[in-house]
Design a protein around this motif. Structure first.
Motif, short mmCIF file in Angstrom:
data_model
loop_
_atom_site.label_atom_id
_atom_site.label_comp_id
_atom_site.label_asym_id
_atom_site.label_seq_id
_atom_site.Cartn_x
_atom_site.Cartn_y
_atom_site.Cartn_z
N UNK A 168 0.86 -1.18 0.00
CA UNK A 168 0.00 0.00 0.00
C UNK A 168 0.90 1.23 0.00
N UNK A 169 0.30 2.41 -0.06
CA UNK A 169 1.10 3.62 -0.01
C UNK A 169 1.87 3.73 1.30
N UNK A 170 1.36 3.07 2.33
CA UNK A 170 1.99 3.14 3.65
C UNK A 170 2.86 1.93 3.98
N UNK A 171 2.81 0.91 3.15
CA UNK A 171 3.57 -0.31 3.45
C UNK A 171 4.21 -0.88 2.20
N UNK A 172 5.46 -1.28 2.33
CA UNK A 172 6.21 -1.92 1.25
C UNK A 172 6.42 -3.39 1.60
N UNK A 173 6.86 -4.15 0.62
CA UNK A 173 7.21 -5.56 0.83
C UNK A 173 8.66 -5.77 0.43
N UNK A 174 9.42 -6.38 1.31
CA UNK A 174 10.79 -6.76 0.99
C UNK A 174 10.95 -8.26 1.21
N UNK A 175 12.00 -8.82 0.61
CA UNK A 175 12.22 -10.26 0.69
C UNK A 175 12.25 -10.73 2.14
N UNK A 176 13.22 -10.23 2.90
CA UNK A 176 13.27 -10.58 4.32
C UNK A 176 14.23 -9.66 5.07
N UNK A 177 13.98 -9.53 6.35
CA UNK A 177 14.87 -8.79 7.25
C UNK A 177 16.16 -9.58 7.42
N UNK A 225 16.53 -1.26 10.30
CA UNK A 225 16.42 -2.64 9.81
C UNK A 225 16.90 -2.71 8.36
N UNK A 226 17.79 -3.64 8.09
CA UNK A 226 18.31 -3.84 6.74
C UNK A 226 17.67 -5.08 6.14
N UNK A 227 17.22 -4.95 4.90
CA UNK A 227 16.45 -6.00 4.24
C UNK A 227 17.17 -6.51 2.99
N UNK A 228 16.94 -7.77 2.68
CA UNK A 228 17.31 -8.31 1.38
C UNK A 228 16.28 -7.81 0.37
N UNK A 229 16.74 -7.33 -0.78
CA UNK A 229 15.83 -6.75 -1.76
C UNK A 229 15.49 -7.69 -2.90
N UNK A 279 16.93 0.07 2.00
CA UNK A 279 16.55 -0.05 3.42
C UNK A 279 16.60 1.31 4.11
N UNK A 280 17.58 2.14 3.77
CA UNK A 280 17.68 3.47 4.36
C UNK A 280 16.44 4.31 4.05
N UNK A 281 16.00 4.29 2.79
CA UNK A 281 14.87 5.16 2.42
C UNK A 281 13.54 4.60 2.89
N UNK A 282 13.53 3.33 3.33
CA UNK A 282 12.30 2.74 3.87
C UNK A 282 12.26 2.82 5.40
N UNK A 283 13.19 3.54 5.98
CA UNK A 283 13.31 3.58 7.44
C UNK A 283 12.03 4.01 8.13
N UNK A 284 11.27 4.91 7.52
CA UNK A 284 10.03 5.41 8.13
C UNK A 284 8.79 4.71 7.61
N UNK A 317 7.40 -8.68 5.13
CA UNK A 317 8.34 -9.61 4.51
C UNK A 317 7.60 -10.57 3.59
N UNK A 318 8.36 -11.12 2.63
CA UNK A 318 7.77 -11.98 1.60
C UNK A 318 8.19 -13.43 1.72
N UNK A 319 9.05 -13.76 2.68
CA UNK A 319 9.70 -15.06 2.68
C UNK A 319 8.74 -16.24 2.78
#
Length: 338
Positions: free
Chosen positions: A108-117, A149-153, A192-197, A202-204
């Protein structure tokens, strides 16, 4: 959305198989479409995908002035976000375990999905490969909070509003790009830096991103496409279910048996012996059997690196001396090396 470039056929097969796995799990035909950004559009002729052709000039520009190859991925994600209301970027070395539509529900506009933390900044900043980045951030006053938090992209899902965030990420990459020979994951750190806020899901649970087991999956993919070809059909989609999505662990009996054999070896040789036995232990199905020579290749590579004494080599000879298949493999490998 996939990004496929270069001449290596195995990366094409990675992408094709990932697409097959996505389609095999798709419940509703209209729930998502598939777009491939690529410099080899002919490779996907007849596949149910939208192709966005990329030329050499674009790929060169995407690398930036420092020649950081993974900057291209960030640029590909940014371009893809302009093509739909919601986009899920997928690394080609990814197998879907569930309907990809489930990932779109998390975006959503307020939530992203990344592979995993992967880890917190407080942990990452102590790693040797992060030394240069940590120093640069400290000098510029840009050190992030320890809790970042750093994520795998390998999966990166955003709405079209994410274009601005990807622009920011590319800006960070350009600030850090001179460090890419020390830290090749700069792209996913920048994201990960720009998604800090942002809220990040996660998608795993939906995918298996096999970046750490590529050799084994490549062996299985080569067998799959040798057997079935690369011409798209619904039969090919269904046949993709034959290929294991994971390398299963050995059963208890085999683990105990192998451990007993390894105890007979000098401790310095046990890694070599373990790889050999992993290839020697019977596994069900042609695809897992295709991984045998991957294990054996690792055993011989470890042997070459260690260069054990003749006394230690004699122990290994007792382990595999009567194995004609292994010895034939070793001879073929030696000839290729010559």
């Amino acid at each position: 959305m996939y990004f496929l470039y270069g001449k290596k056929s195995i990366y094409r097969q990675e992408a094709q198989f990932s697409i097959l796995s996505a389609l095999r799990h798709q419940t509703h035909r209209e729930s998502f479409s598939i777009t491939v950004l690529t410099d080899q559009p002919q490779a996907l002729a007849g596949w149910p995908v939208r192709v966005v052709a990329l030329d050499e000039a674009t790929l060169a520009d995407w690398m930036g002035t420092a020649g950081y190859v993974h900057r291209r991925k960030a640029c590909a994600i940014r371009l893809g976000l302009e093509l739909a209301r919601k986009s899920i970027f997928v690394d080609t070395d990814t197998i879907f375990l569930r309907d990809p539509a489930a990932l779109f529900e998390r975006v959503s506009d307020d939530q992203c999905v990344m592979d995993q933390f992967e880890f917190l900044w407080r942990e990452a900043s102590k790693r040797k490969d992060y030394t240069g980045l940590v120093s640069q951030l400290a000098a510029s006053g840009g050190t992030p909070p320890a809790s970042l938090r750093l994520y795998n992209s390998g999966i990166c899902g955003m709405t079209a509003q994410g274009v601005a965030q990807m622009d920011q990420a590319i800006g960070l990459i350009d600030q850090w790009a001179h460090l890419h020979t020390q830290l090749h994951t700069l792209e996913q750190i920048a994201v990960s830096f720009v998604l800090a806020d942002k809220q990040v899901a996660e998608a795993r649970d939906c995918v298996h991103h096999y970046y750490s087991q590529k050799d084994y999956h490549h062996a299985m993919l080569k067998l799959f496409f040798q057997t079935h070809g690369e011409h798209f059909s619904q039969a090919l989609v269904e046949a993709s279910g034959e290929v294991p999505s994971h390398i299963p662990p050995l059963g208890l009996v085999d683990r105990v048996a192998n451990k007993c054999k390894l105890w007979r070896l000098h401790p310095d040789l046990r890694k070599i012996g373990r790889y050999y036995l992993l290839g020697r232990t019977p596994r069900p199905g042609a695809y897992l059997k295709a991984c045998r020579e991957v294990w054996w290749g690792k055993a011989l590579a470890a042997l070459d690196k260690q260069q054990p004494s003749q006394k230690k080599r004699a122990q290994l000879e007792k382990l595999w001396g009567q194995d004609r298949d292994f010895r034939a493999f070793a001879e073929r490998r030696a000839k290729l090396a010559d």
